[in-house]
Structures are given as structure tokens and as C-alpha cells.
Design a protein around this motif. Structure first.
Motif, short mmCIF file in Angstrom:
data_model
loop_
_atom_site.label_atom_id
_atom_site.label_comp_id
_atom_site.label_asym_id
_atom_site.label_seq_id
_atom_site.Cartn_x
_atom_site.Cartn_y
_atom_site.Cartn_z
N GLY A 70 0.71 -1.13 -0.03
CA GLY A 70 0.12 -0.14 -0.14
C GLY A 70 0.84 1.24 0.03
O GLY A 70 0.59 2.31 -0.78
N VAL A 71 1.74 1.31 0.79
CA VAL A 71 2.62 2.68 0.90
C VAL A 71 3.63 2.76 -0.23
O VAL A 71 3.51 3.70 -0.76
CB VAL A 71 3.84 2.62 2.33
N LEU A 72 3.75 1.69 -1.08
CA LEU A 72 4.63 2.11 -2.36
C LEU A 72 3.71 2.44 -3.49
O LEU A 72 4.19 3.54 -3.99
CB LEU A 72 5.27 0.38 -2.92
N VAL A 73 2.57 1.88 -3.59
CA VAL A 73 1.49 2.60 -4.51
C VAL A 73 1.34 3.98 -4.33
O VAL A 73 1.32 4.81 -4.99
CB VAL A 73 0.22 1.77 -4.52
N LEU A 113 10.73 3.55 -7.09
CA LEU A 113 9.61 3.05 -6.58
C LEU A 113 9.05 2.22 -7.28
O LEU A 113 8.33 1.00 -6.84
CB LEU A 113 8.55 4.24 -6.04
N CYS A 114 8.73 2.43 -8.70
CA CYS A 114 8.04 1.55 -9.48
C CYS A 114 8.98 0.14 -9.62
O CYS A 114 8.07 -0.94 -9.62
CB CYS A 114 7.80 2.06 -11.20
N TRP A 115 10.19 0.30 -9.75
CA TRP A 115 11.02 -0.73 -9.70
C TRP A 115 10.88 -1.67 -8.45
O TRP A 115 10.85 -2.86 -8.60
CB TRP A 115 12.50 -0.58 -9.80
N ILE A 116 10.85 -0.85 -7.46
CA ILE A 116 10.74 -1.78 -6.15
C ILE A 116 9.07 -2.41 -5.96
O ILE A 116 9.14 -3.39 -5.49
CB ILE A 116 11.02 -0.65 -4.94
#
Length: 471
Positions: free
Chosen positions: A384-387, A423-426
Motif C-alpha cells: 500500500g505505501v509503495l503505490v 519506487l516502480c521498480w521496487i
């Protein structure tokens, strides 16, 4: 969109929070949410065992670099948007109200789930020492209930009360880990000092994706620098400084401490040792290099670390609810501050009830407090926090492109774009290893991924309904 509109500075006094915390206080709140001793004593051995072993320190540094890039735009945005909603307010300012309320739904999901998970882990952690030292052998959920009551009381009051409590606890837990780290480095570890942990070969050992996932989870609570902006003495200066300091402090501390643990056991041996003694590895290392008293102290401070995280996440959630209520995206009562304490008391009460409901559901289902409640909720929060941060990165770029409020290319375009790409890669790595992260089945992983989409959609629909009603 002006700062006055976003910050809510035009609203009546009962809808504003009071406080005078400085840069240090804000950093304390953020680092407390990161729960340093919980990460080093609890998560690190798991990362070493099933992640990338000796390459874990590099995983921490990688995530810290990505978040520093993200922080450049985040700090620039904080000078123009002052609101307790932080991520929610930033996305609203950049991408509009509907997407913003969708982001609020994600934020509430993220912090509520990670807090519920920590209640499970903290209940078990408190149960152990009580029984060990001759106390009653009561169910873990009763001890979690005791902690819940303390958090509810402190969360209801002024932020400065909670800050003082967290500061003391944080100094103690950081202090004991620092003592262990220095002792290992002074004694040269198992085979002397080497920097193999920071090489590409070590990073790619085992499953680098799992190592990165746990590293991201260790930074959850990162946005709290802006959440407390209204309660800061000088938010336009305090928030940017606190943001950079928090990322550097958390990333540097975790990288250095994890490297010391690797050296203490041995670069070649650490992954196997962690697999054999996952729960006790760090405590054993502390006992070996510092003494049995340090190991015992660390076990006690692990509990205070968990409590500090519980209080920090409670404060973050209650301020999100306050911001939503004040902006009209939630019941208005949530947007009113306490007449005496100047705190988001209504949001605090709602959060206390919701935490009891979530944890209570797992208790009634007979779920394991660590393997299911803590593990599942931590995985859901990480995704959730990544998105959420990816949305914020896009919103920052859009906001400055549209308003021209800041024309610095690095701060408003390049750094936010690089951070969002990182962040997209992670996120891709997380999705590829999500089943392992939550320790469940593929169907459970798909369910949790669906919940993330559902909460964003629910928030967005709520914003759309509200906008149509206002029109």
C-alpha cells in the motif's frame, strides 16, 4: 491552489491543531514509527535468512537512495502544502480531489494494517518477559489490550506528550543497538572488518527482492514529517529538514547496524546462522560481543520499540482522519480539534476503535499473532505505501508543472521522476515476491492486492460523490 486553501488556515480555530515541535521532535516521531530495534532485532534475521543474506546492508542503502530522491520533491512540496493529510493532501493538490481521496483510502489502509500487525507482535513480545520473570501466563491479546489502552490515552492528548514519551524510548533502543554495533566493529567481528556486504555480488545473493521488500517495510511511516506540519514551530523549514534527516538517519542506522551483525557472524556464515536461529540471532550477537546484560536489556527494549511504533502510527492515522474531516471528505466531527489539548481527539478515538476491531477479528478467528496477523498486515502495508508514494511522486511533478510555484528543475522534475521510477521498480520486485513476503498462498496474495485496489477505489468514489454533492 493556494497554500491557504490546502492548509485549512482559513478555517475556525477548533479545526486547527496546536503544537510547537521542532525538527528533532518530528524526526523522533518518524524514526519511532520505523521502530529501529524491531527492525534490527526482528526483521533483520528474517532478511538475512530468506533474503539476500550478507547483501542486506546494500538493500537498506538502495532503498534510502530512492527515498532521498523522492524526498527532494516531497520537501519542495511541503513549502506549498501545509496539512496533516500529507500524502493525501499532496495528491489532491497535484492530481485532484478524486485521486486524492483515493490516496487517503490507501494511507488509512497502510497505517491501520501495519499498526494492527504490530499489536499482534507486541502482545507476544510482552507475554514472554512477563512469564519469564514470574508473572501470569495470560493470552497475548490481553497484553496487546494493555498496550492499546496506553496508546489510546496518549494519542488523545497533545502531540508534545506523545513526542516526549517516544523520545525517551527511542534514545534507549537506538542506544543499545549502537553499543552492540560499536562493540562488534571494535572487536573486529568474526573474521575482521570487510566491506563485502556493499558489493553487487553480495546484493544479488539469494533473493535480493525479499531483502528490498523488508527494507521498504522498515521505512513505513516516512511521510510523518509532513503529517505533523501544523504542529511544528516553522513547518516550511522544519518539514524539509526533518524529511532529509529522517531518511538519512533511518537508512544509515539500518545499513550500519545490519553490516555489523553480518561481520559479527561472518559474511559467509550469516545466512545459514540466521536460518537456524531467526528469532534469537541478534540477541545472541549482543550477548557475545557486549554481554548477557545487553542481551536481556535488548529484549526489554524491543517491547518499548514496538510501543513507540504503535503510538507513532496511531498519531499518523488520527491526523489523516482529521484532515479528511476538515476538508469535507469525512464526517465533520473528525475535523475538530480538542478544546484543551489541540489534538485530533475524534480521529484518535475512531482509530482506537478500528484497531480493536481488526485485532479482535484475528483473535476470534484463532489466528497466529505473528505468522498471520503481523506478517500478513505488514505485507499489505508495504504494498500500500509503495503505490501511495508513486502517486505522490506523479502528483508533485504535476503540481509544479501546473502552478509554476517552484521552477527548480532538479527539485520539481528530475528528482521526483527518478524517485518515482525507483519506487516502480521496487513495487515490481514486491509483487514478484509478494506471496513469500506475506508467508501465505497465491490466492491470499491476490486477495491482498485486490484490497489495495478496493481501498483506493472506495476513497476515489467517496471523493467523486462529495464533489458532485458540492456542485
Amino acid at each position: 491552489m493556494s497554500e491557504q486553501t490546502i492548509s485549512g488556515s482559513s478555517v475556525d480555530a477548533p479545526s486547527k491543531l496546536r503544537g510547537s515541535i521542532g525538527v528533532g521532535g518530528i524526526v523522533f516521531m518518524v524514526v519511532a514509527a520505523a521502530a529501529p530495534l524491531t527492525a534490527i532485532g526482528g526483521a533483520l534475521p528474517v532478511m538475512l535468512a530468506i533474503g539476500n543474506g550478507p547483501g542486506v546492508p546494500a538493500a537498506y542503502l538502495l532503498v534510502a537512495v530512492v527515498l532521498l530522491l523522492f524526498s527532494v520533491g516531497y520537501a519542495a512540496m511541503s513549502r506549498h502544502v501545509v496539512d496533516t493529510g500529507a500524502f493525501y493532501s499532496y495528491v489532491t493538490a497535484g492530481l485532484g480531489r478524486i485521486t486524492g481521496t483515493g490516496a487517503a483510502g490507501l494511507a488509512l489502509l497502510t497505517y491501520s494494517t501495519i499498526q494492527a500487525g504490530i499489536y499482534g507482535l507486541s502482545g507476544v513480545t510482552l507475554q514472554g518477559p512477563v512469564v519469564k520473570y514470574g508473572g501470569p501466563d495470560l493470552p497475548w491479546w490481553l497484553w496487546a489490550g494493555v498496550l492499546w489502552g496506553l496508546v489510546a490515552v496518549l494519542g488523545f492528548r497533545n502531540i508534545e506528550v506523545g513526542t516526549k514519551v517516544l523520545s525517551v524510548l527511542l534514545v534507549l533502543e537506538v542506544g543499545i543497538v549502537t553499543v552492540m554495533t560499536v562493540a562488534i566493529l571494535v572487536q573486529g567481528g568474526a573474521h575482521g572488518i570487510d566491506f563485502a556486504s556493499f558489493t553487487p555480488g553480495a546484493f544479488s545473493t539469494g533473493s535480493a527482492g525479499i531483502g528490498v521488500m523488508f527494507a521498504v517495510a522498515s521505512f513505513v511511516g516516512f511521510e510523518a514529517t509532513a503529517i505533523y506540519s501544523e504542529e511544528a514551530r516553522d513547518p516550511k523549514r522544519s518539514v524539509p529538514r526533518a524529511t532529509y534527516l529522517a531518511v538519512v538517519a533511518i537508512g544509515g542506522f539500518y545499513a550500519l547496524s545490519s553490516w555489523a551483525v553480518v561481520l559479527a557472524v561472518g559474511t559467509e556464515e550469516v545466512q545459514g546462522a540466521a536460518a537456524k536461529n531467526t528469532s534469537g540471532l541478534v540477541f545472541a550477537v549482543a550477548g557475545q560481543y557486549v554481554g548477557s546484560a545487553a542481551s536481556d536489556t535488548m529484549e526489554v527494549l524491543l517491547l518499548t520499540s514496538l510501543f513507540a511504533a504503535l503510538l507513532a502510527f496511531h498519531n499518523a492515522i488520527s491526523r489523516y482522519l482529521f484532515s479528511l474531516g476538515r476538508q469535507g471528505d469525512a464526517p465533520a466531527v473528525l475535523g475538530r480539534s480538542h478544546a484543551k489539548h489541540g489534538s485530533p481527539h475524534a480521529g484518535s478515538l475512531v482509530q482506537s476503535v478500528s484497531a480493536a476491531v481488526v485485532v479482535g477479528a484475528f483473535v476470534l478467528a484463532g489466528s497466529d499473532p505473528v505468522l498471520e496477523l503481523f506478517t500478513w498486515m505488514s505485507g499489505l502495508a508495504t504494498l500500500g505505501v509503495l503505490v501511495l508514494m508513486i502517486l505522490v511522486g506523479v502528483a508533485i511533478i504535476t503540481f509544479f508543472a501546473r502552478t509554476g510555484a517552484d521552477t527548480r528543475l532538479w527539485h520539481t522534475r528530475l528528482a521526483p521522476a527518478l524517485g518515482a521510477l525507483g519506487l516502480c521498480w521496487i513495487t515490481f520486485m514486491v509483487l514478484a515476491n509478494f506471496t513469500t513476503l506475506i508467508g501465505g498462498s497465491t490466492s491470499l496474495a491476490r486477495l491482498f492486492e485486490g484490497i489495495v485496489v478496493l481501498f483506493f477505489a472506495a476513497g476515489a468514489i467517496s471523493g467523486a460523490v462529495r464533489r458532485r454533492r458540492d456542485a
